[in-house]
Write a protein that holds these residues in place. Structure first.
Motif, PDB file in Angstrom:
ATOM      1  N   LEU A  19       0.821  -1.201   0.000  1.00 49.07           N
ATOM      2  CA  LEU A  19       0.000   0.000   0.000  1.00 49.07           C
ATOM      3  C   LEU A  19       0.862   1.261   0.000  1.00 49.07           C
ATOM      4  N   THR A  20       0.335   2.317  -0.567  1.00 46.16           N
ATOM      5  CA  THR A  20       1.000   3.614  -0.490  1.00 46.16           C
ATOM      6  C   THR A  20       0.824   4.174   0.916  1.00 46.16           C
ATOM      7  N   PRO A  21       1.901   4.614   1.576  1.00 43.87           N
ATOM      8  CA  PRO A  21       1.780   5.173   2.932  1.00 43.87           C
ATOM      9  C   PRO A  21       1.089   6.538   2.902  1.00 43.87           C
ATOM     10  N   ASP A  22      -0.220   6.514   2.755  1.00 39.29           N
ATOM     11  CA  ASP A  22      -0.967   7.765   2.620  1.00 39.29           C
ATOM     12  C   ASP A  22      -1.587   8.212   3.943  1.00 39.29           C
ATOM     13  N   TYR A  23      -1.043   7.737   5.049  1.00 41.54           N
ATOM     14  CA  TYR A  23      -1.587   8.110   6.347  1.00 41.54           C
ATOM     15  C   TYR A  23      -1.157   9.529   6.722  1.00 41.54           C
ATOM     16  N   THR A  24      -1.876  10.116   7.647  1.00 38.71           N
ATOM     17  CA  THR A  24      -1.507  11.408   8.225  1.00 38.71           C
ATOM     18  C   THR A  24      -0.977  11.166   9.627  1.00 38.71           C
ATOM     19  N   PHE A  25       0.230  11.626   9.883  1.00 41.49           N
ATOM     20  CA  PHE A  25       0.852  11.427  11.192  1.00 41.49           C
ATOM     21  C   PHE A  25       0.435  12.544  12.134  1.00 41.49           C
ATOM     22  N   VAL A  26      -0.097  12.166  13.294  1.00 39.83           N
ATOM     23  CA  VAL A  26      -0.514  13.128  14.310  1.00 39.83           C
ATOM     24  C   VAL A  26       0.307  12.870  15.571  1.00 39.83           C
ATOM     25  N   PRO A  27       1.232  13.761  15.937  1.00 42.90           N
ATOM     26  CA  PRO A  27       2.071  13.542  17.120  1.00 42.90           C
ATOM     27  C   PRO A  27       1.231  13.363  18.387  1.00 42.90           C
ATOM     28  N   ALA A  28       1.606  12.365  19.188  1.00 51.61           N
ATOM     29  CA  ALA A  28       0.875  12.084  20.422  1.00 51.61           C
ATOM     30  C   ALA A  28       1.827  11.531  21.464  1.00 51.61           C
TER      31      ALA A  28
END
Length: 377
Positions: free
Chosen positions: A193-202
């Motif tokens: 899969l294409t890494p199309d996620y959005t990274f949200v710092p937590a």
């Protein structure tokens, strides 16, 4: 970890490669060069409470016991249940051992550092990748087994946007700690899969997931998921979902038991005895999850502000991760070298892990000797 509920220490920070990988790799290199011996020894004096040592009732019977120190990868919560039971029930003493557990946690040396420096005889390392990198960087360690057949790290989600498998990965907003981006990308790449996620710092608090700041939280399914149950009254399957990294095509063992090769060679009987007693402890924990929780609340974790209900539920969720078809057929703590080579190493390589030849660092003969009469001790 001061950004989560004090009464429920998060075990997400336990898996080294999920957090601060550069800093921890630097620590491992220091251990290879021998520089960790002084610092590690200094820190040990501040982080090994008396409550974590002793081999149970039999240890004072006058029997001459061999003292061994075991470095844990995290604080003395229920995640090390089998070792507590083995101490309390005299299993180590039966093997002629007096076992002292050295707690881990923030600002304490990692298990590979303690073993490399000589501050500990055995390490219980939460992260398989960490153990392998420590060996690849020059530490002559032997891998003896693992009490987790599956790493408890995974994606935790809510019912309104459930993540159960690879098909649910596209387009996610993932709450996670800084430094984990390469691993998250690996979850996508291993599934084509294409890494199309959005990274949200937590941080280590799952609160932002409940607040709708992301679709999934990268954490421990035996920790933050328990918070959803005990504090927010959600249920798996109706209120929340979990997908371990294994569910997402990225399996790994966890909580590996390692020691120096020289120690294993010179102390074969003690090494076999340690693994036999430990396996007995993990068998007992699977039979009765409440027993180890009692030990945690009254002894090992008495100063940690732990919640008994959470510890019990965490243990209940952990037990299936300590068992597999392999453990049922051949005994607890087993590892399958073929699975490591065919399924785990490709995933580790994908996320840039420096790896040794597993066949040369894994010694299955110790557990072969432990379970020579069958899978149940």
């Amino acid at each position: 970890m001061d950004d989560h509920t004090p009464s429920t220490p998060s075990r997400s920070g336990e898996a080294s490669f999920w957090n601060r990988p550069r800093t921890r790799r630097a620590m491992l290199r220091t251990a290879v060069l021998g520089g960790a011996a002084i610092g590690g020894a200094a820190l040990l004096s501040a982080c090994a409470p008396d409550a974590s040592s002793g081999s149970g009732p039999s240890s004072t019977s006058g029997k001459d016991l061999k003292k061994v120190k075991v470095a844990l990868g995290w604080v003395t919560d229920v995640g090390f249940a089998g070792y507590y039971l083995a101490i309390a029930r005299g299993y180590y003493a039966d093997e002629g051992l007096d076992v002292e557990l050295l707690p881990g946690g923030n600002n304490t040396p990692l298990p590979p550092v303690r073993v490399a420096s000589g501050a500990a005889d055995f390490g219980i390392d939460a992260s398989m990748r960490q153990s392998l990198e420590a060996i690849a960087q020059g530490n002559d360690f032997v891998i003896l087994g693992a009490h987790n057949q599956e790493d408890p790290t995974g994606l935790i989600s809510l019912a309104k946007r459930p993540v159960k498998g690879p098909k649910d990965l596209p387009g996610l907003k993932i709450l996670s700690q800084q430094g984990t981006q390469q691993l998250l990308e690996g979850l996508y790449k291993v599934n084509g899969l294409t890494p199309d996620y959005t990274f949200v710092p937590a941080g280590f608090d799952i609160g932002p997931l409940l607040a709708g700041q992301g679709d999934a939280y990268n954490g421990y399914v035996t920790s933050q998921a328990v918070t959803l149950e005990t504090q927010h009254k959600l249920k798996k399957g109706s209120g929340y979902e979990v997908a371990t990294y294994g569910d997402l095509g990225c399996s790994a063992y966890a909580n590996l038991v390692t020691c120096k090769r020289s120690f294993a060679t010179a102390n074969r009987e003690a090494v076999v005895g340690f693994m036999r007693a430990s396996a007995r402890g993990w068998q007992d924990n699977a039979d009765d999850p409440k027993a180890a929780v009692k030990l945690v609340m009254e002894k090992y974790g008495v100063d940690l502000g732990l919640d008994e209900q959470q510890q019990l539920r965490s243990n209940e969720l952990m037990i299936p991760l300590t068992e597999s078809a392999l453990t049922k057929a051949k005994g607890m703590m087993r590892m399958d070298a073929a699975i490591v080579k065919e399924k785990m190493y490709p995933w580790f390589e994908l996320v840039g892990t420096q790896l040794p030849d597993f066949a040369k660092v894994f010694d299955p003969t110790v557990l072969d000797e432990v379970f020579k009469k069958g899978p149940r001790l």
